[in-house]
Design an enzyme around this catalytic site. Structure first.
Site, PDB file in Angstrom:
ATOM      1  N   GLU A   9      -0.214  -8.030  13.572  1.00 61.76           N
ATOM      2  CA  GLU A   9      -1.251  -7.101  13.116  1.00 61.76           C
ATOM      3  C   GLU A   9      -2.337  -7.889  12.370  1.00 61.76           C
ATOM      4  OE1 GLU A   9       0.074  -3.374  11.168  1.00 61.76           O
ATOM      5  OE2 GLU A   9      -1.405  -3.858   9.634  1.00 61.76           O
TER       6      GLU A   9
ATOM      7  N   ARG B 196      -3.181   1.179  14.988  1.00 59.27           N
ATOM      8  CA  ARG B 196      -3.692  -0.081  14.399  1.00 59.27           C
ATOM      9  C   ARG B 196      -4.648  -0.791  15.370  1.00 59.27           C
ATOM     10  NH1 ARG B 196      -1.133   2.372  11.065  1.00 59.27           N
ATOM     11  NH2 ARG B 196       0.598   1.560   9.814  1.00 59.27           N
TER      12      ARG B 196
ATOM     13  N   SER C  67       1.851  -5.726   6.264  1.00 57.85           N
ATOM     14  CA  SER C  67       2.697  -5.879   7.457  1.00 57.85           C
ATOM     15  C   SER C  67       2.115  -6.972   8.345  1.00 57.85           C
ATOM     16  CB  SER C  67       2.728  -4.581   8.261  1.00 57.85           C
ATOM     17  OG  SER C  67       3.112  -3.521   7.426  1.00 57.85           O
TER      18      SER C  67
HETATM   19  P1  FAD Z   1     -10.457  -8.418   6.102  1.00 62.77           P
HETATM   20  O1  FAD Z   1      -9.064  -8.923   5.946  1.00 62.77           O
HETATM   21  O2  FAD Z   1     -11.519  -9.071   5.299  1.00 62.77           O
HETATM   22  O3  FAD Z   1     -10.850  -8.430   7.621  1.00 62.77           O
HETATM   23  C1  FAD Z   1      -9.956  -7.989   8.609  1.00 62.77           C
HETATM   24  C2  FAD Z   1     -10.660  -8.091   9.981  1.00 62.77           C
HETATM   25  O4  FAD Z   1     -11.748  -7.184  10.033  1.00 62.77           O
HETATM   26  C3  FAD Z   1     -11.260  -9.468  10.245  1.00 62.77           C
HETATM   27  O5  FAD Z   1     -11.172  -9.712  11.626  1.00 62.77           O
HETATM   28  C4  FAD Z   1     -12.718  -9.326   9.822  1.00 62.77           C
HETATM   29  O6  FAD Z   1     -13.586 -10.209  10.481  1.00 62.77           O
HETATM   30  C5  FAD Z   1     -12.990  -7.879  10.205  1.00 62.77           C
HETATM   31  N1  FAD Z   1     -13.956  -7.209   9.317  1.00 62.77           N
HETATM   32  C6  FAD Z   1     -13.811  -6.962   7.991  1.00 62.77           C
HETATM   33  N2  FAD Z   1     -14.860  -6.258   7.534  1.00 62.77           N
HETATM   34  C7  FAD Z   1     -15.687  -6.059   8.575  1.00 62.77           C
HETATM   35  C8  FAD Z   1     -16.948  -5.415   8.748  1.00 62.77           C
HETATM   36  N3  FAD Z   1     -17.576  -4.790   7.742  1.00 62.77           N
HETATM   37  N4  FAD Z   1     -17.528  -5.420   9.976  1.00 62.77           N
HETATM   38  C9  FAD Z   1     -16.911  -6.038  11.028  1.00 62.77           C
HETATM   39  N5  FAD Z   1     -15.731  -6.682  10.928  1.00 62.77           N
HETATM   40  C10 FAD Z   1     -15.128  -6.683   9.727  1.00 62.77           C
HETATM   41  N6  FAD Z   1      -3.219  -1.771   6.501  1.00 62.77           N
HETATM   42  C11 FAD Z   1      -2.931  -0.533   6.955  1.00 62.77           C
HETATM   43  O7  FAD Z   1      -3.439  -0.126   8.006  1.00 62.77           O
HETATM   44  N7  FAD Z   1      -2.096   0.293   6.271  1.00 62.77           N
HETATM   45  C12 FAD Z   1      -1.511  -0.064   5.115  1.00 62.77           C
HETATM   46  O8  FAD Z   1      -0.769   0.716   4.512  1.00 62.77           O
HETATM   47  C13 FAD Z   1      -1.766  -1.388   4.613  1.00 62.77           C
HETATM   48  N8  FAD Z   1      -1.175  -1.815   3.492  1.00 62.77           N
HETATM   49  C14 FAD Z   1      -1.402  -3.089   3.048  1.00 62.77           C
HETATM   50  C15 FAD Z   1      -0.759  -3.523   1.888  1.00 62.77           C
HETATM   51  C16 FAD Z   1      -0.978  -4.790   1.402  1.00 62.77           C
HETATM   52  C17 FAD Z   1      -0.266  -5.241   0.150  1.00 62.77           C
HETATM   53  C18 FAD Z   1      -1.880  -5.652   2.073  1.00 62.77           C
HETATM   54  C19 FAD Z   1      -2.163  -7.018   1.523  1.00 62.77           C
HETATM   55  C20 FAD Z   1      -2.514  -5.249   3.233  1.00 62.77           C
HETATM   56  C21 FAD Z   1      -2.271  -3.945   3.738  1.00 62.77           C
HETATM   57  N9  FAD Z   1      -2.899  -3.486   4.919  1.00 62.77           N
HETATM   58  C22 FAD Z   1      -2.649  -2.212   5.362  1.00 62.77           C
HETATM   59  C23 FAD Z   1      -3.789  -4.363   5.690  1.00 62.77           C
HETATM   60  C24 FAD Z   1      -5.261  -4.356   5.171  1.00 62.77           C
HETATM   61  O9  FAD Z   1      -5.338  -3.925   3.845  1.00 62.77           O
HETATM   62  C25 FAD Z   1      -6.156  -3.453   6.021  1.00 62.77           C
HETATM   63  O10 FAD Z   1      -6.121  -3.853   7.374  1.00 62.77           O
HETATM   64  C26 FAD Z   1      -7.609  -3.469   5.544  1.00 62.77           C
HETATM   65  O11 FAD Z   1      -8.368  -2.528   6.247  1.00 62.77           O
HETATM   66  C27 FAD Z   1      -8.280  -4.839   5.657  1.00 62.77           C
HETATM   67  O12 FAD Z   1      -9.502  -4.761   4.974  1.00 62.77           O
HETATM   68  P2  FAD Z   1     -10.257  -6.056   4.470  1.00 62.77           P
HETATM   69  O13 FAD Z   1     -11.569  -5.619   3.914  1.00 62.77           O
HETATM   70  O14 FAD Z   1      -9.402  -6.832   3.554  1.00 62.77           O
HETATM   71  O15 FAD Z   1     -10.465  -6.823   5.838  1.00 62.77           O
HETATM   72  P1  NAP Z   2       8.752   2.913   5.536  1.00 63.05           P
HETATM   73  O1  NAP Z   2       8.265   4.212   5.008  1.00 63.05           O
HETATM   74  O2  NAP Z   2       9.952   2.275   4.905  1.00 63.05           O
HETATM   75  O3  NAP Z   2       8.995   3.048   7.101  1.00 63.05           O
HETATM   76  C1  NAP Z   2       9.391   1.912   7.899  1.00 63.05           C
HETATM   77  C2  NAP Z   2       8.730   2.012   9.234  1.00 63.05           C
HETATM   78  O4  NAP Z   2       9.215   3.147   9.930  1.00 63.05           O
HETATM   79  C3  NAP Z   2       7.246   2.160   9.066  1.00 63.05           C
HETATM   80  O5  NAP Z   2       6.656   1.015   9.592  1.00 63.05           O
HETATM   81  C4  NAP Z   2       6.881   3.443   9.776  1.00 63.05           C
HETATM   82  O6  NAP Z   2       5.926   3.311  10.800  1.00 63.05           O
HETATM   83  C5  NAP Z   2       8.161   3.972  10.380  1.00 63.05           C
HETATM   84  N1  NAP Z   2       8.355   5.348   9.894  1.00 63.05           N
HETATM   85  C6  NAP Z   2       9.003   5.735   8.770  1.00 63.05           C
HETATM   86  N2  NAP Z   2       9.016   7.074   8.660  1.00 63.05           N
HETATM   87  C7  NAP Z   2       8.347   7.557   9.730  1.00 63.05           C
HETATM   88  C8  NAP Z   2       8.026   8.857  10.179  1.00 63.05           C
HETATM   89  N3  NAP Z   2       8.402   9.944   9.500  1.00 63.05           N
HETATM   90  N4  NAP Z   2       7.318   8.986  11.314  1.00 63.05           N
HETATM   91  C9  NAP Z   2       6.925   7.907  11.996  1.00 63.05           C
HETATM   92  N5  NAP Z   2       7.207   6.640  11.622  1.00 63.05           N
HETATM   93  C10 NAP Z   2       7.921   6.464  10.514  1.00 63.05           C
HETATM   94  O7  NAP Z   2       7.564   1.835   5.531  1.00 63.05           O
HETATM   95  P2  NAP Z   2       6.881   1.050   4.351  1.00 63.05           P
HETATM   96  O8  NAP Z   2       6.894  -0.388   4.703  1.00 63.05           O
HETATM   97  O9  NAP Z   2       7.368   1.479   3.016  1.00 63.05           O
HETATM   98  O10 NAP Z   2       5.383   1.538   4.502  1.00 63.05           O
HETATM   99  C11 NAP Z   2       5.020   2.878   4.252  1.00 63.05           C
HETATM  100  C12 NAP Z   2       3.746   3.218   4.979  1.00 63.05           C
HETATM  101  O11 NAP Z   2       2.692   2.336   4.567  1.00 63.05           O
HETATM  102  C13 NAP Z   2       3.875   3.060   6.502  1.00 63.05           C
HETATM  103  O12 NAP Z   2       3.124   4.058   7.115  1.00 63.05           O
HETATM  104  C14 NAP Z   2       3.279   1.707   6.756  1.00 63.05           C
HETATM  105  O13 NAP Z   2       2.668   1.628   8.029  1.00 63.05           O
HETATM  106  C15 NAP Z   2       2.205   1.607   5.659  1.00 63.05           C
HETATM  107  N6  NAP Z   2       2.027   0.201   5.298  1.00 63.05           N
HETATM  108  C16 NAP Z   2       1.295  -0.562   6.127  1.00 63.05           C
HETATM  109  C17 NAP Z   2       1.066  -1.900   5.835  1.00 63.05           C
HETATM  110  C18 NAP Z   2       0.198  -2.728   6.712  1.00 63.05           C
HETATM  111  O14 NAP Z   2      -0.151  -3.828   6.329  1.00 63.05           O
HETATM  112  N7  NAP Z   2      -0.172  -2.247   7.871  1.00 63.05           N
HETATM  113  C19 NAP Z   2       1.606  -2.455   4.692  1.00 63.05           C
HETATM  114  C20 NAP Z   2       2.381  -1.646   3.889  1.00 63.05           C
HETATM  115  C21 NAP Z   2       2.582  -0.299   4.188  1.00 63.05           C
HETATM  116  P3  NAP Z   2       4.325   3.329  10.528  1.00 63.05           P
HETATM  117  O15 NAP Z   2       4.034   1.964   9.998  1.00 63.05           O
HETATM  118  O16 NAP Z   2       3.750   3.541  11.863  1.00 63.05           O
HETATM  119  O17 NAP Z   2       3.996   4.415   9.551  1.00 63.05           O
END
Ligand code: FAD
Ligand code: NAP
Length: 338
Positions: free
Chosen positions: A334, A165, A239
């Site tokens: 995050e 991340r 998250s």
């Molecule tokens: P924004 O929220 O608009 O911006 C985020 C940051 O990036 C800000 O600092 C902004 O200034 C910067 N930014 C945005 N666009 C640009 C650009 N073009 N150039 C330079 N800077 C920029 N993330 C995960 O990694 N894995 C997941 O599974 C995941 N699941 C999610 C589920 C839900 C329900 C939600 C709400 C969020 C989730 N996220 C997840 C977080 C999010 O979706 C990601 O981080 C996504 O990439 C953010 O994109 P955005 O366009 O909305 O960015």
């Molecule tokens: P989950 O599958 O219930 O798992 C809980 C946590 O344990 C996760 O955060 C994940 O880490 C870790 N994990 C589970 N299984 C793993 C494996 N086999 N190896 C390594 N790490 C493991 O989590 P969840 O909330 O339903 O989300 C599922 C996936 O979507 C995850 O990868 C999560 O990161 C991603 N997600 C991200 C966001 C976001 O905003 N960043 C939001 C929703 C979902 P990791 O997070 O490192 O995978």
């Protein structure tokens, strides 16, 4: 068109009601360049902020600066080899639309990242990841515009310094660039990654006997839709915290007091699910006013209606302190705080 004192509630998935001193969209690099020149003559206190889908940010106060929303569109094939197709995607395209477009074209590699909200241009910022995959796995290079030098710059995979991340755009080059397009290196032949979590059970439940990138994507969409709160229904940014990573000796010490602590080992170290730590501290389902901790996903902080960004932030701070005093582990946010 430039909007002054513009309401930001529709532009962030937390649905925080606050304003930007000035707000404009851009759908070409020339337009972005013009906006940057204009804002130099009409600056505010804070630096310009590039906005995608607003799904990874929390506004804790009015933004006293320019917000520039990326609407650069277009997906095109740049070239191919026997193994890969190189596809350039405009920074303002929705990430999930790119995933669906890839699946429709039989380009593999992004299927585990299905249904992540936000724009393609933001995907490298935190090296989006889910279900055992990260953007770095399909990343080739990106084009960015330096907001202050007025130059276009290319970043290779190495130059992005992707981590868990993390990328150079969250550290050394924070807020310096607008990512205008990203080129992905998509596989012609899929390499399936279905070991993570409940993917295999879900494929079985769906009656899939022949694996395909569409089947994997459908399985992930189904799991995500059943587990994660939909921002359309309740404000959230996914998250809120990263999962902490500790080294072996720290983990051994933690295990003495908390023998049931779940953990996953990878190249970075031992990852402890932040959701578990938060739940152990009793925060799961907590609510004060309209700010809360989701009842099923304690890693997700929610806005039930009219919580302010400051209330959500204060809640996150109370969680950080509680986890620190109980486990000696510092949770890092995050979500980007403004
Ligand atoms: P924004 O929220 O608009 O911006 C985020 C940051 O990036 C800000 O600092 C902004 O200034 C910067 N930014 C945005 N666009 C640009 C650009 N073009 N150039 C330079 N800077 C920029 N993330 C995960 O990694 N894995 C997941 O599974 C995941 N699941 C999610 C589920 C839900 C329900 C939600 C709400 C969020 C989730 N996220 C997840 C977080 C999010 O979706 C990601 O981080 C996504 O990439 C953010 O994109 P955005 O366009 O909305 O960015
Ligand atoms: P989950 O599958 O219930 O798992 C809980 C946590 O344990 C996760 O955060 C994940 O880490 C870790 N994990 C589970 N299984 C793993 C494996 N086999 N190896 C390594 N790490 C493991 O989590 P969840 O909330 O339903 O989300 C599922 C996936 O979507 C995850 O990868 C999560 O990161 C991603 N997600 C991200 C966001 C976001 O905003 N960043 C939001 C929703 C979902 P990791 O997070 O490192 O995978």
């Amino acid at each position: 068109m430039i909007h002054y004192n513009h309401q930001l509630r529709p532009y962030n998935t937390f649905h925080i009601s606050t304003t930007a001193a000035a707000f404009a969209t851009f759908d070409s690099v020339d337009q972005l360049q013009e906006l940057m020149l204009y804002q130099k003559q009409h600056p505010f206190e804070e630096n310009p902020l590039v906005l995608g889908g607003g799904s990874n940010m929390l506004f804790t106060k009015p933004y006293n600066g320019w917000i520039l929303k990326n609407e650069l569109k277009g997906i095109s094939v740049l070239g191919e080899t026997d193994e890969f197709v190189f596809v350039e995607c405009g920074g303002g395209e929705l990430w999930h639309d790119f995933v669906l477009h890839s699946i429709a074209n039989n380009w593999a590699g992004a299927e585990n990242l299905s249904l992540i909200p936000g724009c393609a241009g933001a995907s490298p910022i935190q090296n989006i990841g889910a279900y055992g995959a990260e953007i770095k796995d399909v990343f080739h290079e990106l084009q960015a515009f330096h907001l202050y030098d007025n130059t276009a710059v290319k970043f290779s995979l190495e130059e992005c310094k992707f981590g868990y991340r993390e990328s150079v755009f969250k550290t050394k080059f924070k807020s310096q660039f607008a990512i205008t397009s990203v080129t992905f290196r998509m596989r012609k032949q899929p390499v399936f990654n279905t070991k993570y979590g409940a993917i295999e059970q879900q494929l079985e439940k769906m009656g899939v006997t022949q694996l395909s990138i569409k089947a994997v994507s459908d399985a992930i969409i189904s799991i995500r839709s059943s587990k994660l709160p939909d921002p359309q229904q309740v404000g959230n940014a996914g998250s809120f915290f990263k999962n902490p990573v500790v080294n072996n000796s720290q983990f051994e010490a933690l295990k003495l007091n908390h023998p049931g602590m779940p953990h996953f080992t990878d190249h970075a170290g031992i990852k402890i699910p932040a959701a578990w730590l938060i739940e152990q501290c009793g925060w799961k389902g907590y609510r004060k006013g309209d700010a809360g901790v989701h009842p099923h996903q304690p890693l997700v902080l929610v806005n039930y209606g009219n919580a302010s960004g400051a209330e959500i932030y204060d809640l996150s701070e109370a969680i950080v302190q509680d986890v620190q005093s109980r486990f000696g582990i510092t949770l890092h946010r995050e979500v980007n705080i403004y």
